[in-house]
Scaffold this active site. Sequence first.
Site, mmCIF file in Angstrom:
data_model
loop_
_atom_site.group_PDB
_atom_site.id
_atom_site.type_symbol
_atom_site.label_atom_id
_atom_site.label_comp_id
_atom_site.label_asym_id
_atom_site.label_seq_id
_atom_site.Cartn_x
_atom_site.Cartn_y
_atom_site.Cartn_z
ATOM 1 N N GLU A 252 -9.519 -2.467 5.280
ATOM 2 C CA GLU A 252 -10.171 -2.263 6.563
ATOM 3 C C GLU A 252 -11.362 -3.207 6.726
ATOM 4 O O GLU A 252 -11.828 -3.811 5.741
ATOM 5 C CB GLU A 252 -10.641 -0.811 6.672
ATOM 6 C CG GLU A 252 -9.527 0.228 6.589
ATOM 7 C CD GLU A 252 -8.718 0.358 7.879
ATOM 8 O OE1 GLU A 252 -8.625 -0.613 8.645
ATOM 9 O OE2 GLU A 252 -8.173 1.453 8.117
ATOM 10 N N ASN B 265 -7.464 -3.909 14.297
ATOM 11 C CA ASN B 265 -8.840 -4.186 13.875
ATOM 12 C C ASN B 265 -8.912 -5.317 12.853
ATOM 13 O O ASN B 265 -9.954 -5.542 12.243
ATOM 14 C CB ASN B 265 -9.498 -2.915 13.323
ATOM 15 C CG ASN B 265 -8.813 -2.378 12.072
ATOM 16 O OD1 ASN B 265 -7.854 -2.965 11.565
ATOM 17 N ND2 ASN B 265 -9.308 -1.264 11.558
ATOM 18 N N ASP C 207 0.815 -1.204 0.000
ATOM 19 C CA ASP C 207 0.000 0.000 0.000
ATOM 20 C C ASP C 207 0.853 1.260 0.000
ATOM 21 O O ASP C 207 2.070 1.214 0.184
ATOM 22 C CB ASP C 207 -0.941 0.012 1.214
ATOM 23 C CG ASP C 207 -0.275 -0.480 2.499
ATOM 24 O OD1 ASP C 207 0.938 -0.257 2.666
ATOM 25 O OD2 ASP C 207 -0.958 -1.088 3.328
#
Length: 268
Positions: free
Chosen positions: A144, A137, A67
Amino acid sequence: MQVIIFDNAQQVAVSAAEWVAELINIKTNPVIGLATGSTPISLYQELVNKHKAGVLSFSNTTSFNLDEYLGIDETNEQSYRHFMNANLFNHVDIDKSKTFLPTCNQGQNPRDQGLAYEDKIAQAGGIDLQILGIGANGHIGFNEPTSSLASRTRIKTLTQQTLDDNSRLFSADEFQPTLAMTMGIATILDARYVLLMATGKSKAKAVKDMVTGALSAVCPASSLQLHENAIVLLDKEAASELEDQEYYLWADKQNCKINQEFGLYHNY
């Protein structure tokens, strides 16, 4: 999923470096997927040390990063290009023209840039080994929670938790991007091998959800349950919420016996 538990974070880095170095030494033109963040830094230091010791060359290696932030020039110290140069590329013999990040500059079409990155990976023959960390997370790359398991390289909006976790890296007067280009989950799963490193208590819940939780977009890392060759390297703190830890330790010993029997260190 091959889960290997170590006493501490440094042992995780040493083991990860052995996996990476063996692949690079075995393959004629290895293609490595790289990650940023605090966890891989110790891995890159181990790889630099191996290079300086004369036992590892990156001269034929091609790399693709997971990324890159949107809206940050590669010369910016917060860019992942700068991170990779500072922690690995500037210290080894890799050809920087063969190191790629999923960038999208001003005026470029994000969809076109994502497709172009996927094409570059395909033209290189695919990724042999993808290095991963895991977010608190459960994100991998910047995929995400709720990211599609079929996703490809694209722009993602970062969650508030990710922004909060990364805010320590930015000073109060610095621009902190809220968007990033990232490989998709399907892109990651296309790699022939995946090597995920996780250290520290803050990653324990995400690790548990990844290894033994439901396959769910809520924990993107759980997608690795679908991968035939996923290796998960943990320190004791990151593994602390896993049940049946004795089984993982025993299974690792059995794998080592098999590899020794056939004259292999790992399963490449």
